[in-house]
Structures are given as C-alpha cells and as structure tokens.
Design a protein around this motif. Structure first.
Motif, PDB file in Angstrom:
ATOM      1  N   ALA A  91       0.808  -1.229   0.000  1.00 30.41           N
ATOM      2  CA  ALA A  91       0.000   0.000   0.000  1.00 30.41           C
ATOM      3  C   ALA A  91       0.837   1.273   0.000  1.00 30.41           C
ATOM      4  N   THR A  92       2.055   1.209   0.518  1.00 27.40           N
ATOM      5  CA  THR A  92       2.857   2.416   0.695  1.00 27.40           C
ATOM      6  C   THR A  92       4.301   2.167   0.300  1.00 27.40           C
ATOM      7  N   THR A 128       6.083   7.506   1.974  1.00 28.57           N
ATOM      8  CA  THR A 128       4.663   7.841   1.931  1.00 28.57           C
ATOM      9  C   THR A 128       4.314   8.748   3.108  1.00 28.57           C
ATOM     10  N   ALA A 175      -1.287  10.586   3.319  1.00 30.86           N
ATOM     11  CA  ALA A 175      -1.650   9.518   2.389  1.00 30.86           C
ATOM     12  C   ALA A 175      -2.026   8.246   3.138  1.00 30.86           C
ATOM     13  N   VAL A 176      -1.362   7.964   4.248  1.00 22.74           N
ATOM     14  CA  VAL A 176      -1.709   6.789   5.051  1.00 22.74           C
ATOM     15  C   VAL A 176      -3.119   6.950   5.622  1.00 22.74           C
ATOM     16  N   GLN A 197      -5.554   8.522   4.224  1.00 24.08           N
ATOM     17  CA  GLN A 197      -6.498   8.319   3.132  1.00 24.08           C
ATOM     18  C   GLN A 197      -6.612   6.848   2.748  1.00 24.08           C
ATOM     19  N   LYS A 198      -5.474   6.176   2.680  1.00 23.18           N
ATOM     20  CA  LYS A 198      -5.464   4.770   2.258  1.00 23.18           C
ATOM     21  C   LYS A 198      -6.006   3.833   3.340  1.00 23.18           C
ATOM     22  N   ARG A 199      -5.858   4.268   4.611  1.00 24.33           N
ATOM     23  CA  ARG A 199      -6.183   3.410   5.749  1.00 24.33           C
ATOM     24  C   ARG A 199      -5.431   2.077   5.651  1.00 24.33           C
ATOM     25  N   ASP A 218       4.685   3.160   8.640  1.00 24.01           N
ATOM     26  CA  ASP A 218       3.579   4.085   8.418  1.00 24.01           C
ATOM     27  C   ASP A 218       2.746   4.280   9.677  1.00 24.01           C
TER      28      ASP A 218
END
Length: 294
Positions: free
Chosen positions: A166-167, A171, A175-176, A178-180, A186
């Motif tokens: 995911a990252t 990152t 952004a973390v 938003q992505k959850r 992270d």
C-alpha cells in the motif's frame, strides 16, 4: 527473554560502484531492560575506513567507506541480547494527558527539555487536521495519558489494514490516513504525528520483533516480523518516563521487541543508508531473524 538476532541487507548494482559511503544504525544499545551480550557488524567488501560514533539521540552509529569497486554490498548484524518482560502500572492511574502537555509546553520554558524536542513535527511525521481529529476521539478531557494512548493504539490496529504493497518508504502521513493501510513504519509515523498534534512527546523506535519459529502456532506470529520493525515511544511524565507501544500489533512493548535506535522518525535512524559513485539501478534485499534461545 534471550534472543539470537541476524539482520542482513544486500545491495546488488547494475554495474560497478567505484566508491561508497554508508551510515549504519545497527549496533544495539544497552538499555535498562535490554542487555547486549554480543554484537558484530560485518560488511562485504570490507570497509576501508570505519568510524564509530554516538549520534544526537544517543544511538550507536558507524560511518564507513568502501573504496574498492564492487557490484554487490552486504551488511550483516549478528547479536545476542536479553530483554526483560515489563508491564506498566494501571493505565487509568497515569496523569491526565493535558497535565503532560502542559509540562511539555511549560509556557515556552519546559522543564523536560530533552523530551520536549519530540513534541514538534519532523519531516516524516507531519501532523494533519484529519489525523488530529482521529486522535481526539481517544483523548477526552481529563483522560489518563496511557489509557488514551492505549486506546488510540488499538484503534489504529483495528481501523488500518496491514498491507506492504500500500505504501513506500516516503509515503506521507496524510496519504496513510487516506489509504487506511500501510506497514509498521507508516503506523508509527501516523501515531507519532497524532500525538505531537495534541502537544505530546512521541519518538520513533526502530528495531526487531520476535520471529515466528518452527512449531509455533500461526496465530502467535506478529505482524512486521522477518524485517526491521518500528513502533513508538510516548512520554508519560517524570514518574513513568517513556513507554513503548506497537500500533502494528496493538501491544504495549514488553520482551518481544529489541530496540536498535530511537529518533524523531525513520529518516533519523534508517538502518543502512549511503551515497555511491556509480552502480546505476540496484536491488535491495533484507532478511531478519530474531529467534528465542535457551
């Protein structure tokens, strides 16, 4: 708990590197609950020059130079370490989080000067309105600080998916959010940014977590094993000091974590970094084992 640790990092280059300089945060520190029985760092090729130092945060570091042409660079840490189990007093009996914030602010002249350094944003742990709003749910007025941090740790564990795809290394926290989703680095940056946004002192801790060994039940495995791990440390006042928590595994750290270095964020204490002349595109491989012994 007694452990045998092996951490190998390998760089494979497309063509020869003429000379390289590297900074290592690998040598394990002696801590009140961590005793280092042996610790050896080796490189291939051998370093032509090496200088051991202690950095601003008290970490043991090594600066080294490889001055012979090479297409591969390997760094290996081997260590034996003992870690004592530990559990805090009742989280509900800790000071109110606002009292800790007030001490760290100190009307511009805080008494805990060294701790107050970790209240401010750092390049990889930037506070955001969204992250602060998420954290405030755990920090009701007058709530004991450790109870609130434990609650926040559990919510991050529950609400954010562990996903190595995911990252990337850099990152940002926004952004973390938003992505959850993300990995241990992270989640550590995320929780640190949240706590600092509230005016609390939080540090980034790099190290290792117990590896699942043959015969263990699969459910006993810990997320983030078999690689360098990261978690947080929050200052809970002069009586309690710094307490480590692992949002990736929803734990107050005890004897399953081995500390390598402490800083404001990953950028301060990445295990291996360097500058190379030549080499072109390269691949990196990392392998970690932290196995109980005895």
């Amino acid at each position: 708990m007694k452990y045998r640790l092996r951490h190998t990092t390998s760089y494979s280059y497309s063509w020869a590197v003429d000379i390289s300089h590297h900074l290592l945060h690998l040598a394990l520190p002696e801590l009140p609950r961590q005793r280092v029985k042996s610790c050896t760092v080796t490189t291939n090729p051998n370093a032509g020059r090496i200088a051991a130092q202690v950095d601003h945060f008290g970490n043991r570091i090594a600066n080294l130079t490889i001055d012979a042409p090479h297409t591969r660079f390997d760094v290996e840490l081997r260590a034996e370490v003992e870690v004592d189990p530990w559990s805090p007093s009742d989280p509900k009996a800790t000071p109110a989080w606002e009292d800790i914030r007030e001490a760290l602010c100190g009307d511009g002249f805080p008494e805990p000067v060294r701790e107050s350094e970790f209240v401010h944003d750092s390049p990889m742990a930037q506070a955001s309105d969204e992250a602060l709003a998420y954290a405030q749910t755990s920090f009701a007025a007058g709530r004991p600080i450790l109870e609130a941090v434990v609650d926040l740790t559990a919510r991050i564990y529950r609400d954010f998916r562990y996903d190595p795809a995911a990252t990337e290394v850099f990152t940002p926290v926004a952004a973390v959010m938003q992505k959850r989703a993300g990995v241990c680095q992270d989640f550590a940056h995320l929780q640190i940014a949240m706590l600092r946004g509230l005016g609390l002192a939080a540090r980034y801790v790099s190290g290792y977590i117990r590896t699942l060994k043959s015969g263990d039940a699969p459910e006993s495995g810990l997320r983030g094993a078999d690689a360098s791990h990261a978690w947080i440390s929050v200052w809970c006042g002069p009586a309690l000091g710094w307490i480590d928590l692992d949002p990736t595994n929803n734990l107050i750290c005890s004897d399953e974590h081995v500390t390598a270095a402490i800083g404001r964020d990953y950028g301060d204490i990445s295990p291996v970094r360097g500058v190379v002349l030549g080499g072109g595109p390269h691949r990196v491989g990392v392998a970690v084992e932290l196995l109980p012994v005895g």
